[in-house]
Motif scaffolding. Structure first.
Motif, PDB file in Angstrom:
ATOM      1  N   LEU A   1       1.747   5.694   2.626  1.00 11.45           N
ATOM      2  CA  LEU A   1       2.180   4.488   3.334  1.00 11.45           C
ATOM      3  C   LEU A   1       1.113   3.396   3.263  1.00 11.45           C
TER       4      LEU A   1
ATOM      5  N   LYS B   1       1.070   2.031  -0.315  1.00  7.84           N
ATOM      6  CA  LYS B   1       2.238   1.179  -0.548  1.00  7.84           C
ATOM      7  C   LYS B   1       2.042  -0.197   0.092  1.00  7.84           C
ATOM      8  N   LYS B   2       1.527  -0.213   1.312  1.00  5.25           N
ATOM      9  CA  LYS B   2       1.414  -1.481   2.049  1.00  5.25           C
ATOM     10  C   LYS B   2       0.190  -2.288   1.636  1.00  5.25           C
TER      11      LYS B   2
ATOM     12  N   GLU C   1       8.871  11.295  14.894  1.00  5.17           N
ATOM     13  CA  GLU C   1       8.913  10.285  13.834  1.00  5.17           C
ATOM     14  C   GLU C   1       8.733  10.927  12.464  1.00  5.17           C
TER      15      GLU C   1
ATOM     16  N   GLN D   1      11.708  12.454  10.781  1.00  5.39           N
ATOM     17  CA  GLN D   1      12.661  11.480  10.238  1.00  5.39           C
ATOM     18  C   GLN D   1      12.078  10.679   9.080  1.00  5.39           C
ATOM     19  N   THR D   2      10.879  11.057   8.625  1.00  6.31           N
ATOM     20  CA  THR D   2      10.196  10.317   7.559  1.00  6.31           C
ATOM     21  C   THR D   2      10.223  11.127   6.268  1.00  6.31           C
ATOM     22  N   ASN D   3      10.700  10.510   5.200  1.00  5.69           N
ATOM     23  CA  ASN D   3      10.725  11.175   3.901  1.00  5.69           C
ATOM     24  C   ASN D   3      10.294  10.169   2.841  1.00  5.69           C
ATOM     25  N   LEU D   4       9.217  10.499   2.127  1.00  7.05           N
ATOM     26  CA  LEU D   4       8.667   9.565   1.155  1.00  7.05           C
ATOM     27  C   LEU D   4       9.627   9.294   0.002  1.00  7.05           C
TER      28      LEU D   4
ATOM     29  N   GLU E   1      12.530   8.507   0.220  1.00  2.83           N
ATOM     30  CA  GLU E   1      13.393   7.407   0.638  1.00  2.83           C
ATOM     31  C   GLU E   1      12.638   6.106   0.866  1.00  2.83           C
ATOM     32  N   ILE E   2      11.375   6.194   1.292  1.00  2.00           N
ATOM     33  CA  ILE E   2      10.672   4.968   1.708  1.00  2.00           C
ATOM     34  C   ILE E   2       9.538   4.557   0.763  1.00  2.00           C
ATOM     35  N   VAL E   3       9.057   5.464  -0.075  1.00  5.33           N
ATOM     36  CA  VAL E   3       8.040   5.103  -1.072  1.00  5.33           C
ATOM     37  C   VAL E   3       8.508   5.640  -2.429  1.00  5.33           C
ATOM     38  N   THR E   4       9.302   4.860  -3.098  1.00  3.70           N
ATOM     39  CA  THR E   4       9.824   5.264  -4.417  1.00  3.70           C
ATOM     40  C   THR E   4       8.966   4.726  -5.551  1.00  3.70           C
TER      41      THR E   4
END
Length: 326
Positions: free
Chosen positions: A133, A136-137, A250, A253-256, A258-261
């Motif tokens: 994360l 990515k940011k 949290e 419900q977090t899966n990389l 889905e959120i960091v492709t």
């Protein structure tokens, strides 16, 4: 067991050894910087858990790395030396943690008097979620990302790991393990904290955490860590429970995937062939899907969840080689 915390010295005119409490995100957090030459590349270590500081492993693992890197170990909010009553449960979020991470980077840059310094970012276990994360940011802060025992999503990881543990229990005819695993239920467990602990015990006994070991050597490192006072050791356990309690919902419900492709810096995964704590098959699948300027998967054939301990010489060699490729 030491009562007071001690600082291990490093000789050399250009060496650096600091351990400081710094105001990060409105609360005091502990940051340790060590290296034989402050002109070496900076390696920011993002610890796992959540809440399991890895400063306690520095005296066991990081000596050889200190020849190649200036190593930054940061006890995240709520973890070990950074655990206190000032840390509010409502601020225990992934967004807050990676915002804290940016402040840590700025602090280290100022400390080293290198305001434009880029770091190598290393995550371990849970720290690989936070690390990805952050990468990515804030790609502008990093040369590359290294994920050791890469986690993809906590729920998927736990289900795969639990099923492997149950399969081993049945193969071995261990009725006690079968009964306890059935009692806690399949992840996310009937009671998360209790289930996580009980399943982890059997996972370790069946060889799913460490290769040819149950990891007691690592656990004992908490008690021999010179940087930890007796109070710090107590805070390590309190901080671990606190962090799991307030972050696990949290994380479930977090899966990389889905959120960091995709990611804008080079990526390296260090995976143990015998790791069923952060199941290597899930990390391998994610690695194949992830888009990056360059990426490399490095297998550790005789390791489980901790290649940095189980194949320490190769781990140091592979990490130092990454700096030559940038």
């Amino acid at each position: 067991m030491n009562i007071l915390a001690k600082t291990r010295k490093i000789t050399g005119e250009n060496s650096i050894v600091t351990m400081e409490k710094v105001m990060i995100g409105g609360v005091k957090q502990s940051i340790m910087i060590r290296g034989e030459n402050r002109d070496n590349p900076v390696l920011l270590m993002v610890h796992g858990g959540p809440g399991q500081s890895e400063i306690y492993l520095s005296h066991m693992l990081n000596g050889p790395l200190e020849k190649h890197f200036t190593i930054v170990n940061w006890d995240q909010r709520g973890a070990a030396k950074s655990y206190s009553m000032d840390v509010k449960p409502e601020h225990m979020t992934l967004a807050q943690l990676h915002a804290d991470g940016e402040e840590v980077i700025q602090y280290v840059r100022n400390k080293l008097n290198k305001p434009q310094e880029k770091f190598y970012l290393h995550g371990h276990s849970f720290g690989t979620i936070l690390g990805m994360l952050m990468a990515k940011k804030y790609p502008e802060y990093f040369h590359a990302y290294i994920g050791t025992a890469q986690v993809v999503g906590l729920l998927d990881n736990l289900i795969t790991s639990y099923d492997w543990t149950m399969k081993k229990a049945k193969e071995l005819g261990n009725q006690k393990a079968i009964d306890e695993l059935e009692q806690i239920g399949r992840p996310p467990f009937n009671n998360f904290s209790k289930g996580l602990w009980k399943y982890s015990v059997w996972l370790a006994k069946f060889g799913g955490k460490m290769y040819n070991s149950q990891g007691t050597e690592i656990f004992k490192g908490i008690f021999s860590a010179p940087e930890y006072s007796l109070l710090d050791k107590l805070k390590f356990f309190r901080g671990s429970f606190f962090s799991v309690k307030h972050l696990h919902q949290e994380l479930l419900q977090t899966n990389l995937k889905e959120i960091v492709t995709s990611i804008d810096i080079p990526v390296y995964f260090f995976l143990g062939k015998h790791d069923y704590s952060a199941p290597h098959a899930l990390a391998h699948e994610y690695f194949q899907l992830l888009k990056a300027p360059s990426k490399e998967l490095i297998w550790f054939e005789k390791s489980g969840h901790m290649p940095q301990f189980e194949e320490s010489s190769r781990y140091v060699e592979e990490l130092s080689n990454i700096t030559k490729r940038q």
